[in-house]
Write a protein that holds these residues in place. Structure first.
Motif, PDB file in Angstrom:
ATOM      1  N   LYS A 129      10.761  21.134  23.968  1.00 42.85           N
ATOM      2  CA  LYS A 129      11.256  22.339  24.520  1.00 42.85           C
ATOM      3  C   LYS A 129      11.165  23.546  23.527  1.00 42.85           C
ATOM      4  CE  LYS A 129      15.704  24.028  26.115  1.00 42.85           C
ATOM      5  NZ  LYS A 129      16.876  23.824  26.215  1.00 42.85           N
ATOM      6  N   ASP A 130      10.992  23.123  22.232  1.00 43.68           N
ATOM      7  CA  ASP A 130      10.735  24.136  21.035  1.00 43.68           C
ATOM      8  C   ASP A 130       9.298  24.766  20.952  1.00 43.68           C
ATOM      9  OD1 ASP A 130      13.084  25.269  20.727  1.00 43.68           O
ATOM     10  OD2 ASP A 130      13.601  23.887  19.056  1.00 43.68           O
ATOM     11  N   GLY A 131       8.328  23.978  21.763  1.00 48.91           N
ATOM     12  CA  GLY A 131       6.965  24.088  21.780  1.00 48.91           C
ATOM     13  C   GLY A 131       6.164  23.500  20.431  1.00 48.91           C
ATOM     14  N   ILE A 132       6.975  22.450  20.087  1.00 44.18           N
ATOM     15  CA  ILE A 132       6.308  21.534  18.843  1.00 44.18           C
ATOM     16  C   ILE A 132       5.817  20.207  19.452  1.00 44.18           C
ATOM     17  CG2 ILE A 132       6.608  20.171  16.779  1.00 44.18           C
ATOM     18  CD1 ILE A 132       7.315  23.323  16.698  1.00 44.18           C
ATOM     19  N   LYS A 133       4.563  19.890  19.485  1.00 41.89           N
ATOM     20  CA  LYS A 133       3.810  18.764  19.835  1.00 41.89           C
ATOM     21  C   LYS A 133       3.973  17.614  18.983  1.00 41.89           C
ATOM     22  CE  LYS A 133       0.682  21.112  22.994  1.00 41.89           C
ATOM     23  NZ  LYS A 133      -0.461  21.656  23.256  1.00 41.89           N
TER      24      LYS A 133
ATOM     25  N   CYS B  19      11.504  11.860  15.234  1.00 39.48           N
ATOM     26  CA  CYS B  19       9.903  12.084  15.110  1.00 39.48           C
ATOM     27  C   CYS B  19       9.184  12.630  13.992  1.00 39.48           C
ATOM     28  CB  CYS B  19       9.640  13.289  16.240  1.00 39.48           C
ATOM     29  SG  CYS B  19      10.256  12.693  17.939  1.00 39.48           S
ATOM     30  N   VAL B  20       7.867  12.419  13.742  1.00 36.68           N
ATOM     31  CA  VAL B  20       7.273  12.742  12.571  1.00 36.68           C
ATOM     32  C   VAL B  20       6.517  13.955  12.991  1.00 36.68           C
ATOM     33  CG1 VAL B  20       5.470  12.063  10.917  1.00 36.68           C
ATOM     34  CG2 VAL B  20       6.885  10.214  11.826  1.00 36.68           C
ATOM     35  N   ILE B  21       6.489  14.975  11.982  1.00 35.51           N
ATOM     36  CA  ILE B  21       5.652  16.282  12.329  1.00 35.51           C
ATOM     37  C   ILE B  21       4.354  16.272  11.550  1.00 35.51           C
ATOM     38  CG2 ILE B  21       5.806  18.831  12.193  1.00 35.51           C
ATOM     39  CD1 ILE B  21       8.014  17.646  14.070  1.00 35.51           C
ATOM     40  N   ALA B  22       3.428  16.172  12.185  1.00 36.35           N
ATOM     41  CA  ALA B  22       1.951  15.929  11.577  1.00 36.35           C
ATOM     42  C   ALA B  22       1.817  17.250  10.842  1.00 36.35           C
ATOM     43  CB  ALA B  22       0.881  16.083  12.822  1.00 36.35           C
ATOM     44  N   ASP B  23       0.909  17.236   9.436  1.00 35.61           N
ATOM     45  CA  ASP B  23       0.844  18.282   8.741  1.00 35.61           C
ATOM     46  C   ASP B  23       0.261  19.520   9.524  1.00 35.61           C
ATOM     47  OD1 ASP B  23       1.703  16.812   6.695  1.00 35.61           O
ATOM     48  OD2 ASP B  23      -0.372  16.369   5.963  1.00 35.61           O
ATOM     49  N   LYS B  24      -0.679  19.223  10.627  1.00 36.74           N
ATOM     50  CA  LYS B  24      -1.157  20.279  11.353  1.00 36.74           C
ATOM     51  C   LYS B  24      -0.184  21.300  12.016  1.00 36.74           C
ATOM     52  CE  LYS B  24      -2.747  17.668  15.374  1.00 36.74           C
ATOM     53  NZ  LYS B  24      -1.633  18.049  16.031  1.00 36.74           N
ATOM     54  N   ASP B  25       0.965  20.701  12.254  1.00 30.86           N
ATOM     55  CA  ASP B  25       2.044  21.099  13.178  1.00 30.86           C
ATOM     56  C   ASP B  25       3.178  21.819  12.272  1.00 30.86           C
ATOM     57  OD1 ASP B  25       0.747  20.637  15.463  1.00 30.86           O
ATOM     58  OD2 ASP B  25       1.570  18.618  15.254  1.00 30.86           O
ATOM     59  N   LEU B  26       3.023  21.680  10.817  1.00 36.12           N
ATOM     60  CA  LEU B  26       4.246  22.214  10.110  1.00 36.12           C
ATOM     61  C   LEU B  26       4.501  23.599  10.106  1.00 36.12           C
ATOM     62  CD1 LEU B  26       3.816  19.954   6.697  1.00 36.12           C
ATOM     63  CD2 LEU B  26       5.562  20.095   8.481  1.00 36.12           C
ATOM     64  N   LYS B  27       3.503  24.424  10.208  1.00 42.30           N
ATOM     65  CA  LYS B  27       3.498  25.887  10.288  1.00 42.30           C
ATOM     66  C   LYS B  27       4.376  26.302  11.529  1.00 42.30           C
ATOM     67  CE  LYS B  27       0.943  30.204  10.002  1.00 42.30           C
ATOM     68  NZ  LYS B  27      -0.406  30.819  10.078  1.00 42.30           N
ATOM     69  N   ALA B  28       4.076  26.003  12.786  1.00 44.52           N
ATOM     70  CA  ALA B  28       4.714  26.035  13.825  1.00 44.52           C
ATOM     71  C   ALA B  28       6.261  25.651  13.686  1.00 44.52           C
ATOM     72  CB  ALA B  28       4.275  25.707  15.036  1.00 44.52           C
TER      73      ALA B  28
ATOM     74  N   LYS C 212       0.619  -1.174  -0.198  1.00 47.81           N
ATOM     75  CA  LYS C 212       0.020  -0.049   0.204  1.00 47.81           C
ATOM     76  C   LYS C 212       1.007   1.197  -0.170  1.00 47.81           C
ATOM     77  CE  LYS C 212      -0.886   0.247   5.104  1.00 47.81           C
ATOM     78  NZ  LYS C 212      -1.602   0.497   6.012  1.00 47.81           N
ATOM     79  N   GLU C 213       0.198   2.376  -0.398  1.00 45.65           N
ATOM     80  CA  GLU C 213       0.877   3.635  -0.215  1.00 45.65           C
ATOM     81  C   GLU C 213       1.122   4.102   1.097  1.00 45.65           C
ATOM     82  OE1 GLU C 213       0.203   6.018  -4.467  1.00 45.65           O
ATOM     83  OE2 GLU C 213      -0.877   6.469  -2.817  1.00 45.65           O
ATOM     84  N   VAL C 214       2.106   4.736   1.583  1.00 41.35           N
ATOM     85  CA  VAL C 214       2.375   5.625   2.840  1.00 41.35           C
ATOM     86  C   VAL C 214       3.061   6.809   2.742  1.00 41.35           C
ATOM     87  CG1 VAL C 214       2.485   2.915   4.125  1.00 41.35           C
ATOM     88  CG2 VAL C 214       4.616   4.068   3.163  1.00 41.35           C
ATOM     89  N   GLY C 215       2.905   7.535   3.680  1.00 39.85           N
ATOM     90  CA  GLY C 215       3.311   8.785   3.401  1.00 39.85           C
ATOM     91  C   GLY C 215       2.393   9.866   2.752  1.00 39.85           C
ATOM     92  N   PRO C 216       3.065  11.125   2.530  1.00 35.94           N
ATOM     93  CA  PRO C 216       4.176  11.605   2.674  1.00 35.94           C
ATOM     94  C   PRO C 216       4.486  12.241   4.316  1.00 35.94           C
ATOM     95  CG  PRO C 216       2.705  13.248   1.873  1.00 35.94           C
ATOM     96  CD  PRO C 216       2.220  11.849   1.954  1.00 35.94           C
ATOM     97  N   TYR C 217       5.634  12.056   4.616  1.00 34.79           N
ATOM     98  CA  TYR C 217       6.025  12.301   6.047  1.00 34.79           C
ATOM     99  C   TYR C 217       7.126  13.399   5.947  1.00 34.79           C
ATOM    100  CZ  TYR C 217       4.022   7.520   6.839  1.00 34.79           C
ATOM    101  OH  TYR C 217       3.180   6.683   6.831  1.00 34.79           O
ATOM    102  N   THR C 218       6.908  14.318   7.165  1.00 34.34           N
ATOM    103  CA  THR C 218       8.183  15.283   7.487  1.00 34.34           C
ATOM    104  C   THR C 218       8.650  14.697   8.512  1.00 34.34           C
ATOM    105  OG1 THR C 218       6.820  17.127   6.433  1.00 34.34           O
ATOM    106  CG2 THR C 218       8.747  17.755   8.230  1.00 34.34           C
TER     107      THR C 218
END
Length: 185
Positions: free
Chosen positions: A68-72, A98-107, A36-42
């Motif tokens: 510590k940098d405020g990224i959940k 760690c994987v950065i979720a799309d919703k957290d990319l801006k921060a 199956k397809e997986v990703g994309p991931y940051t």
């Protein structure tokens, strides 16, 4: 004779407990392998050289820096670059973090320069999943997943040369590890 019976009962109870615990951990489960397809991931990561079993603390270091940098972030990953059957444990190379979720990319973009970051594009992979019950899942999972994937590759006549990235995705919300062998085009 009575002492022997007591000892046998204790051994039997211990054996039942161990078998029950292994069953709970998924040791006796049959894993379903699919393509199956997986990703994309940051991915935010650190390079690590050494036994793959020692990568957990490296993931924790990346996680702690992000917090510590405020990224959940909740999900982790490991990209394993070498075949442990062919490379000494002390020379195994990996990229873990760690994987950065799309919703957290801006921060995350505000602090990204402090980290090693890679984009893993959407890819087709041979995958299977294993539940996370506790820290032992990170040891039992690979013991179950890799042979299942290798059997699938043998059945489907997929050569090692057709395999790219080997990824373990630690989904802490879904409490599962997804094992992925990238299929090269």
């Amino acid at each position: 004779m009575k002492v022997v019976k007591v000892i046998l009962w204790i051994v039997a109870i211990l054996l039942v407990c161990v078998v029950g615990w292994l069953y709970y951990m998924g040791f006796f489960s049959t894993l379903k392998v699919t393509e199956k397809e997986v990703g994309p991931y940051t991915l935010v990561y650190e390079d690590y050289t050494g036994p793959y079993s020692n990568t957990g603390p490296v993931v924790q270091v990346v996680y702690d820096k992000l917090v510590k940098d405020g990224i959940k972030t909740t999900d982790g990953f490991g990209i394993y670059l070498d075949d442990p059957s062919k490379v000494k444990a002390t020379q195994l190379r990996s990229q873990v973090g760690c994987v950065i979720a799309d919703k957290d990319l801006k921060a995350f973009r505000k602090v990204a320069r402090r980290y090693k970051v890679m984009k893993l594009a959407k890819m087709m992979g041979i995958t299977t999943e294993f539940p996370i019950k506790n820290n032992m899942s990170y040891m039992i999972g690979p013991m179950k997943a890799y042979p299942a994937i290798m059997n699938y590759m043998t059945e489907k006549k997929i050569a090692n040369e057709q395999i790219g990235t080997c990824l373990e995705y630690y989904d802490m919300t879904g409490m599962k590890i997804t094992f992925v062998f990238q299929l090269k085009k």
